[in-house]
Design an enzyme around this catalytic site. Structure first.
Site, PDB file in Angstrom:
ATOM      1  N   CYS A   4       0.832  -1.210   0.000  1.00 19.62           N
ATOM      2  CA  CYS A   4       0.000   0.000   0.000  1.00 19.62           C
ATOM      3  C   CYS A   4       0.870   1.265   0.000  1.00 19.62           C
ATOM      4  O   CYS A   4       1.717   1.458   0.873  1.00 19.62           O
ATOM      5  CB  CYS A   4      -0.915  -0.006   1.228  1.00 19.62           C
ATOM      6  SG  CYS A   4      -1.809   1.527   1.453  1.00 19.62           S
ATOM      7  N   CYS A   7       0.530   3.348   3.203  1.00 15.84           N
ATOM      8  CA  CYS A   7       1.284   2.757   4.320  1.00 15.84           C
ATOM      9  C   CYS A   7       2.772   3.083   4.181  1.00 15.84           C
ATOM     10  O   CYS A   7       3.448   3.377   5.177  1.00 15.84           O
ATOM     11  CB  CYS A   7       1.076   1.248   4.368  1.00 15.84           C
ATOM     12  SG  CYS A   7      -0.536   0.754   5.029  1.00 15.84           S
ATOM     13  N   ASP A  30      -1.524  16.414  -1.359  1.00 12.70           N
ATOM     14  CA  ASP A  30      -1.742  15.522  -2.497  1.00 12.70           C
ATOM     15  C   ASP A  30      -0.709  15.836  -3.585  1.00 12.70           C
ATOM     16  O   ASP A  30      -0.409  16.995  -3.862  1.00 12.70           O
ATOM     17  CB  ASP A  30      -3.173  15.697  -3.040  1.00 12.70           C
ATOM     18  CG  ASP A  30      -3.589  14.543  -3.925  1.00 12.70           C
ATOM     19  OD1 ASP A  30      -4.487  13.778  -3.526  1.00 12.70           O
ATOM     20  OD2 ASP A  30      -3.013  14.392  -5.042  1.00 12.70           O
ATOM     21  N   HIS A  46      -3.615   0.765   8.553  1.00 13.64           N
ATOM     22  CA  HIS A  46      -4.398   0.337   7.382  1.00 13.64           C
ATOM     23  C   HIS A  46      -5.547  -0.557   7.860  1.00 13.64           C
ATOM     24  O   HIS A  46      -5.557  -1.764   7.616  1.00 13.64           O
ATOM     25  CB  HIS A  46      -3.495  -0.418   6.408  1.00 13.64           C
ATOM     26  CG  HIS A  46      -4.135  -0.689   5.074  1.00 13.64           C
ATOM     27  ND1 HIS A  46      -3.648  -0.168   3.894  1.00 13.64           N
ATOM     28  CD2 HIS A  46      -5.227  -1.410   4.729  1.00 13.64           C
ATOM     29  CE1 HIS A  46      -4.407  -0.571   2.887  1.00 13.64           C
ATOM     30  NE2 HIS A  46      -5.376  -1.339   3.374  1.00 13.64           N
ATOM     31  N   ASN A  87     -13.520   9.058  -1.497  1.00 15.94           N
ATOM     32  CA  ASN A  87     -13.981   8.219  -2.594  1.00 15.94           C
ATOM     33  C   ASN A  87     -13.978   6.764  -2.147  1.00 15.94           C
ATOM     34  O   ASN A  87     -13.000   6.302  -1.545  1.00 15.94           O
ATOM     35  CB  ASN A  87     -13.068   8.395  -3.815  1.00 15.94           C
ATOM     36  CG  ASN A  87     -13.133   9.797  -4.385  1.00 15.94           C
ATOM     37  OD1 ASN A  87     -14.212  10.378  -4.474  1.00 15.94           O
ATOM     38  ND2 ASN A  87     -11.990  10.345  -4.773  1.00 15.94           N
ATOM     39  N   HIS A  98      -6.642   2.623   0.813  1.00 16.96           N
ATOM     40  CA  HIS A  98      -6.337   2.874   2.235  1.00 16.96           C
ATOM     41  C   HIS A  98      -7.193   4.097   2.552  1.00 16.96           C
ATOM     42  O   HIS A  98      -7.002   5.154   1.922  1.00 16.96           O
ATOM     43  CB  HIS A  98      -4.830   3.145   2.368  1.00 16.96           C
ATOM     44  CG  HIS A  98      -4.351   3.513   3.744  1.00 16.96           C
ATOM     45  ND1 HIS A  98      -3.185   2.999   4.297  1.00 16.96           N
ATOM     46  CD2 HIS A  98      -4.836   4.388   4.663  1.00 16.96           C
ATOM     47  CE1 HIS A  98      -2.989   3.518   5.497  1.00 16.96           C
ATOM     48  NE2 HIS A  98      -3.976   4.372   5.742  1.00 16.96           N
ATOM     49  N   HIS A 100      -8.924   7.355   3.064  1.00 17.73           N
ATOM     50  CA  HIS A 100      -8.344   8.701   3.094  1.00 17.73           C
ATOM     51  C   HIS A 100      -9.419   9.724   2.804  1.00 17.73           C
ATOM     52  O   HIS A 100     -10.413   9.446   2.133  1.00 17.73           O
ATOM     53  CB  HIS A 100      -7.190   8.829   2.102  1.00 17.73           C
ATOM     54  CG  HIS A 100      -7.543   8.475   0.683  1.00 17.73           C
ATOM     55  ND1 HIS A 100      -7.619   7.169   0.248  1.00 17.73           N
ATOM     56  CD2 HIS A 100      -7.871   9.246  -0.381  1.00 17.73           C
ATOM     57  CE1 HIS A 100      -7.945   7.155  -1.031  1.00 17.73           C
ATOM     58  NE2 HIS A 100      -8.121   8.400  -1.443  1.00 17.73           N
ATOM     59  N   HIS A 102      -9.964  13.666   1.408  1.00 16.73           N
ATOM     60  CA  HIS A 102      -9.402  14.829   0.716  1.00 16.73           C
ATOM     61  C   HIS A 102      -9.950  16.087   1.399  1.00 16.73           C
ATOM     62  O   HIS A 102     -11.176  16.250   1.504  1.00 16.73           O
ATOM     63  CB  HIS A 102      -9.853  14.853  -0.748  1.00 16.73           C
ATOM     64  CG  HIS A 102      -9.445  13.656  -1.565  1.00 16.73           C
ATOM     65  ND1 HIS A 102      -8.429  13.693  -2.494  1.00 16.73           N
ATOM     66  CD2 HIS A 102      -9.926  12.384  -1.600  1.00 16.73           C
ATOM     67  CE1 HIS A 102      -8.307  12.517  -3.079  1.00 16.73           C
ATOM     68  NE2 HIS A 102      -9.215  11.693  -2.552  1.00 16.73           N
TER      69      HIS A 102
HETATM   70  P1  5GP Z   1      -8.485   8.608  -4.549  1.00 14.04           P
HETATM   71  O1  5GP Z   1      -8.581   8.759  -6.048  1.00 14.04           O
HETATM   72  O2  5GP Z   1      -8.165   7.170  -4.180  1.00 14.04           O
HETATM   73  O3  5GP Z   1      -9.646   9.177  -3.813  1.00 14.04           O
HETATM   74  O4  5GP Z   1      -7.272   9.529  -4.112  1.00 14.04           O
HETATM   75  C1  5GP Z   1      -5.946   9.129  -4.114  1.00 14.04           C
HETATM   76  C2  5GP Z   1      -5.128  10.390  -4.101  1.00 14.04           C
HETATM   77  O5  5GP Z   1      -3.811  10.058  -3.758  1.00 14.04           O
HETATM   78  C3  5GP Z   1      -5.081  11.116  -5.454  1.00 14.04           C
HETATM   79  O6  5GP Z   1      -5.597  12.435  -5.306  1.00 14.04           O
HETATM   80  C4  5GP Z   1      -3.588  11.105  -5.804  1.00 14.04           C
HETATM   81  O7  5GP Z   1      -3.166  12.304  -6.425  1.00 14.04           O
HETATM   82  C5  5GP Z   1      -2.944  10.891  -4.453  1.00 14.04           C
HETATM   83  N1  5GP Z   1      -1.671  10.196  -4.517  1.00 14.04           N
HETATM   84  C6  5GP Z   1      -1.406   9.017  -5.157  1.00 14.04           C
HETATM   85  N2  5GP Z   1      -0.125   8.670  -4.979  1.00 14.04           N
HETATM   86  C7  5GP Z   1       0.432   9.636  -4.190  1.00 14.04           C
HETATM   87  C8  5GP Z   1       1.753   9.817  -3.660  1.00 14.04           C
HETATM   88  O8  5GP Z   1       2.678   9.024  -3.863  1.00 14.04           O
HETATM   89  N3  5GP Z   1       1.959  10.932  -2.917  1.00 14.04           N
HETATM   90  C9  5GP Z   1       0.967  11.827  -2.666  1.00 14.04           C
HETATM   91  N4  5GP Z   1       1.285  12.901  -1.923  1.00 14.04           N
HETATM   92  N5  5GP Z   1      -0.288  11.686  -3.141  1.00 14.04           N
HETATM   93  C10 5GP Z   1      -0.539  10.604  -3.903  1.00 14.04           C
HETATM   94 ZN    ZN Z   2      -2.274   1.292   3.649  1.00 14.11          ZN
END
Ligand code: 5GP
Ligand code: ZN
Length: 114
Positions: A4, A7, A30, A46, A87, A98, A100, A102
């Site tokens: 992950c 993680c 982000d 996690h 989401n 995992h 999260h 926003h």
């Molecule tokens: P989801 O689409 O799952 O709701 O959001 C995942 C978020 O994680 C996305 O907005 C993406 O830009 C962010 N993200 C993915 N990989 C990384 C990373 O390695 N570092 C950071 N800071 N954000 C990440």
């Molecule tokens: Zn995780």
């Protein structure tokens, strides 16, 4: 969880721009910001892949996430308002499994949520 990405961020194995940390949660910018402020707030453990897995047992942790979000919104100057999004699943375009949240702000956002 070994595979992950979040993680790995919590463990410091992948660098991140930390905004806040306590015993329970980690918050970082982000990598692909969709607003002037776009912070991800995640439980360090996690324990949940998404909001779909939430139960009453997780109520205190999720409540804590919202308290941290409110504190960060104040500190980051989001006086005009902010949006908290989580989401869950493919229809919501979840990419990292995992739990999260926003925290988005710093601009007038679209009225469309979906
Ligand atoms: P989801 O689409 O799952 O709701 O959001 C995942 C978020 O994680 C996305 O907005 C993406 O830009 C962010 N993200 C993915 N990989 C990384 C990373 O390695 N570092 C950071 N800071 N954000 C990440
Ligand atoms: Zn995780």
């Amino acid at each position: 969880m070994d595979s992950c990405i979040f993680c790995k961020i919590v463990a410091g194995q992948i660098p991140s721009s930390k905004v806040y940390e306590d015993d329970l949660v980690y918050a970082f910018n982000d990598i692909n910001p969709l607003a002037p402020v776009h912070v991800l707030i995640i439980p360090k453990e996690h324990i949940l892949a998404s909001a779909a897995d939430a139960t009453e047992e997780n109520a205190a942790l999720i409540g804590h996430v919202f308290a941290v979000a409110a504190k960060l919104a104040k500190e980051l100057g989001l006086d005009g308002g902010f949006r908290i999004v989580t989401n869950s699943g493919d229809d919501a375009c979840q990419t990292v499994h995992h739990l999260h949240f926003h925290l988005l702000g710093g601009k007038k956002m679209s009225e469309d949520l979906a």
